[in-house]
Motif scaffolding. Sequence first.
Motif, mmCIF file in Angstrom:
data_model
loop_
_atom_site.group_PDB
_atom_site.id
_atom_site.type_symbol
_atom_site.label_atom_id
_atom_site.label_comp_id
_atom_site.label_asym_id
_atom_site.label_seq_id
_atom_site.Cartn_x
_atom_site.Cartn_y
_atom_site.Cartn_z
ATOM 1 N N ASP A 66 0.843 -1.208 0.000
ATOM 2 C CA ASP A 66 0.000 0.000 0.000
ATOM 3 C C ASP A 66 0.870 1.247 0.000
ATOM 4 O O ASP A 66 0.614 2.213 -0.724
ATOM 5 C CB ASP A 66 -0.897 0.037 1.243
ATOM 6 C CG ASP A 66 -1.853 -1.129 1.328
ATOM 7 O OD1 ASP A 66 -2.173 -1.712 0.286
ATOM 8 O OD2 ASP A 66 -2.264 -1.455 2.466
ATOM 9 N N VAL A 67 1.882 1.221 0.846
ATOM 10 C CA VAL A 67 2.789 2.362 0.978
ATOM 11 C C VAL A 67 3.606 2.556 -0.290
ATOM 12 O O VAL A 67 3.777 3.686 -0.774
ATOM 13 C CB VAL A 67 3.698 2.175 2.207
ATOM 14 C CG1 VAL A 67 4.799 3.229 2.229
ATOM 15 C CG2 VAL A 67 2.876 2.247 3.488
ATOM 16 N N LEU A 68 4.117 1.469 -0.844
ATOM 17 C CA LEU A 68 4.895 1.569 -2.080
ATOM 18 C C LEU A 68 4.037 2.099 -3.221
ATOM 19 O O LEU A 68 4.502 2.915 -4.034
ATOM 20 C CB LEU A 68 5.480 0.202 -2.444
ATOM 21 C CG LEU A 68 6.525 -0.354 -1.479
ATOM 22 C CD1 LEU A 68 6.979 -1.748 -1.930
ATOM 23 C CD2 LEU A 68 7.728 0.584 -1.371
ATOM 24 N N ALA A 69 2.788 1.658 -3.275
ATOM 25 C CA ALA A 69 1.875 2.160 -4.305
ATOM 26 C C ALA A 69 1.597 3.647 -4.106
ATOM 27 O O ALA A 69 1.565 4.419 -5.075
ATOM 28 C CB ALA A 69 0.567 1.379 -4.281
ATOM 29 N N GLY A 70 1.395 4.063 -2.858
ATOM 30 C CA GLY A 70 1.183 5.477 -2.579
ATOM 31 C C GLY A 70 2.361 6.320 -3.022
ATOM 32 O O GLY A 70 2.192 7.418 -3.577
ATOM 33 N N LEU A 71 3.563 5.813 -2.801
ATOM 34 C CA LEU A 71 4.771 6.518 -3.228
ATOM 35 C C LEU A 71 4.831 6.629 -4.749
ATOM 36 O O LEU A 71 5.088 7.712 -5.295
ATOM 37 C CB LEU A 71 6.001 5.786 -2.697
ATOM 38 C CG LEU A 71 7.366 6.326 -3.134
ATOM 39 C CD1 LEU A 71 7.571 7.747 -2.651
ATOM 40 C CD2 LEU A 71 8.483 5.413 -2.623
ATOM 41 N N CYS A 72 4.582 5.523 -5.443
ATOM 42 C CA CYS A 72 4.656 5.523 -6.905
ATOM 43 C C CYS A 72 3.587 6.414 -7.527
ATOM 44 O O CYS A 72 3.877 7.220 -8.427
ATOM 45 C CB CYS A 72 4.518 4.094 -7.429
ATOM 46 S SG CYS A 72 5.924 3.030 -7.041
ATOM 47 N N PHE A 73 2.350 6.293 -7.049
ATOM 48 C CA PHE A 73 1.281 7.144 -7.572
ATOM 49 C C PHE A 73 1.564 8.617 -7.277
ATOM 50 O O PHE A 73 1.275 9.494 -8.095
ATOM 51 C CB PHE A 73 -0.064 6.740 -6.983
ATOM 52 C CG PHE A 73 -0.631 5.467 -7.544
ATOM 53 C CD1 PHE A 73 -0.725 5.283 -8.917
ATOM 54 C CD2 PHE A 73 -1.068 4.457 -6.713
ATOM 55 C CE1 PHE A 73 -1.249 4.114 -9.451
ATOM 56 C CE2 PHE A 73 -1.597 3.281 -7.228
ATOM 57 C CZ PHE A 73 -1.683 3.101 -8.599
ATOM 58 N N GLY A 74 2.107 8.881 -6.098
ATOM 59 C CA GLY A 74 2.437 10.254 -5.745
ATOM 60 C C GLY A 74 3.495 10.851 -6.652
ATOM 61 O O GLY A 74 3.384 12.002 -7.096
ATOM 62 N N LEU A 75 4.529 10.070 -6.949
ATOM 63 C CA LEU A 75 5.594 10.550 -7.835
ATOM 64 C C LEU A 75 5.068 10.799 -9.245
ATOM 65 O O LEU A 75 5.414 11.804 -9.877
ATOM 66 C CB LEU A 75 6.736 9.535 -7.870
ATOM 67 C CG LEU A 75 7.568 9.417 -6.587
ATOM 68 C CD1 LEU A 75 8.552 8.259 -6.695
ATOM 69 C CD2 LEU A 75 8.317 10.715 -6.290
ATOM 70 N N LEU A 76 4.238 9.897 -9.734
ATOM 71 C CA LEU A 76 3.660 10.079 -11.069
ATOM 72 C C LEU A 76 2.770 11.324 -11.124
ATOM 73 O O LEU A 76 2.821 12.095 -12.087
ATOM 74 C CB LEU A 76 2.847 8.841 -11.455
ATOM 75 C CG LEU A 76 3.647 7.587 -11.810
ATOM 76 C CD1 LEU A 76 2.708 6.398 -11.986
ATOM 77 C CD2 LEU A 76 4.459 7.799 -13.088
ATOM 78 N N TRP A 77 1.979 11.522 -10.083
ATOM 79 C CA TRP A 77 1.071 12.662 -10.078
ATOM 80 C C TRP A 77 1.820 13.978 -9.947
ATOM 81 O O TRP A 77 1.504 14.938 -10.662
ATOM 82 C CB TRP A 77 0.049 12.504 -8.962
ATOM 83 C CG TRP A 77 -0.917 13.650 -8.841
ATOM 84 C CD1 TRP A 77 -1.125 14.434 -7.746
ATOM 85 C CD2 TRP A 77 -1.800 14.141 -9.857
ATOM 86 N NE1 TRP A 77 -2.083 15.372 -8.007
ATOM 87 C CE2 TRP A 77 -2.515 15.225 -9.298
ATOM 88 C CE3 TRP A 77 -2.047 13.763 -11.169
ATOM 89 C CZ2 TRP A 77 -3.467 15.934 -10.025
ATOM 90 C CZ3 TRP A 77 -2.998 14.482 -11.902
ATOM 91 C CH2 TRP A 77 -3.695 15.551 -11.326
ATOM 92 N N ILE A 78 2.806 14.051 -9.066
ATOM 93 C CA ILE A 78 3.532 15.311 -8.913
ATOM 94 C C ILE A 78 4.324 15.644 -10.175
ATOM 95 O O ILE A 78 4.417 16.814 -10.575
ATOM 96 C CB ILE A 78 4.464 15.286 -7.670
ATOM 97 C CG1 ILE A 78 5.067 16.672 -7.424
ATOM 98 C CG2 ILE A 78 5.587 14.266 -7.815
ATOM 99 C CD1 ILE A 78 4.052 17.759 -7.176
ATOM 100 N N ALA A 79 4.853 14.628 -10.854
ATOM 101 C CA ALA A 79 5.560 14.876 -12.109
ATOM 102 C C ALA A 79 4.601 15.434 -13.158
ATOM 103 O O ALA A 79 4.937 16.360 -13.906
ATOM 104 C CB ALA A 79 6.204 13.586 -12.617
ATOM 105 N N THR A 80 3.394 14.894 -13.201
ATOM 106 C CA THR A 80 2.384 15.368 -14.145
ATOM 107 C C THR A 80 1.974 16.804 -13.844
ATOM 108 O O THR A 80 1.868 17.642 -14.753
ATOM 109 C CB THR A 80 1.137 14.462 -14.088
ATOM 110 O OG1 THR A 80 1.507 13.124 -14.423
ATOM 111 C CG2 THR A 80 0.065 14.951 -15.047
#
Length: 201
Positions: A153-167
């Motif tokens: 869950d935490v790893l997914a939150g990190l990955c989704f967060g990085l993708l969203w902030i980059a966007t």
Amino acid sequence: MGIDRAVTEFFADHRSAHLTDLMWSVTWLGNASTLHWAMIGLAATTLVLGRPFQAAAVVVGMVGASDISGSIKDLVGRDRPGSEFRAGDALSSYAFPSGHTMGMTVLVGLVLMVAWRSLRTDRARRTAVGLGAVVVLAVGLSRIYLGYHWLTDVLAGLCFGLLWIATVVASARGVKLQWAAAAERGWSEVPATVPVRQYLS
């Protein structure tokens, strides 16, 4: 997943009163109310600095992170760890992804975006990125330690967060460049369908 349960069991078996108190303080940083007020403060700061595009990016970034996280939770419908692992009361929302981790990842990214211009040396920038990473990882770790999320869950939150902030950052920069090109050449001379790079080349 086996790794999820193994990690959660490890932290549940190695809790201490002092460390648990610390983890509650750390996890508070990623609470929805904390992130909400952080968004308001950061957006206000960018407006005072005369950076309306960054202010818009802050609001879109934080609100979007919350909405995306909630939508994925409902779509996936993954249960949180059971009561035998939790250090506190049950939550009604689903586990995947960790909203605390995603929200903090996006917030740290936005803070870095706003502060980047003031960080004039590579050393200062590396230090800022390192400190931000520590905060994000600490919040994510606290969610596992307290028994509210699995590791993935935490790893997914990190990955989704990085993708969203980059966007968000890339979009804000693109819009700013379009506005700058339009203002320089006259609004009527910049068709919306023409890539801004053509005008900046």
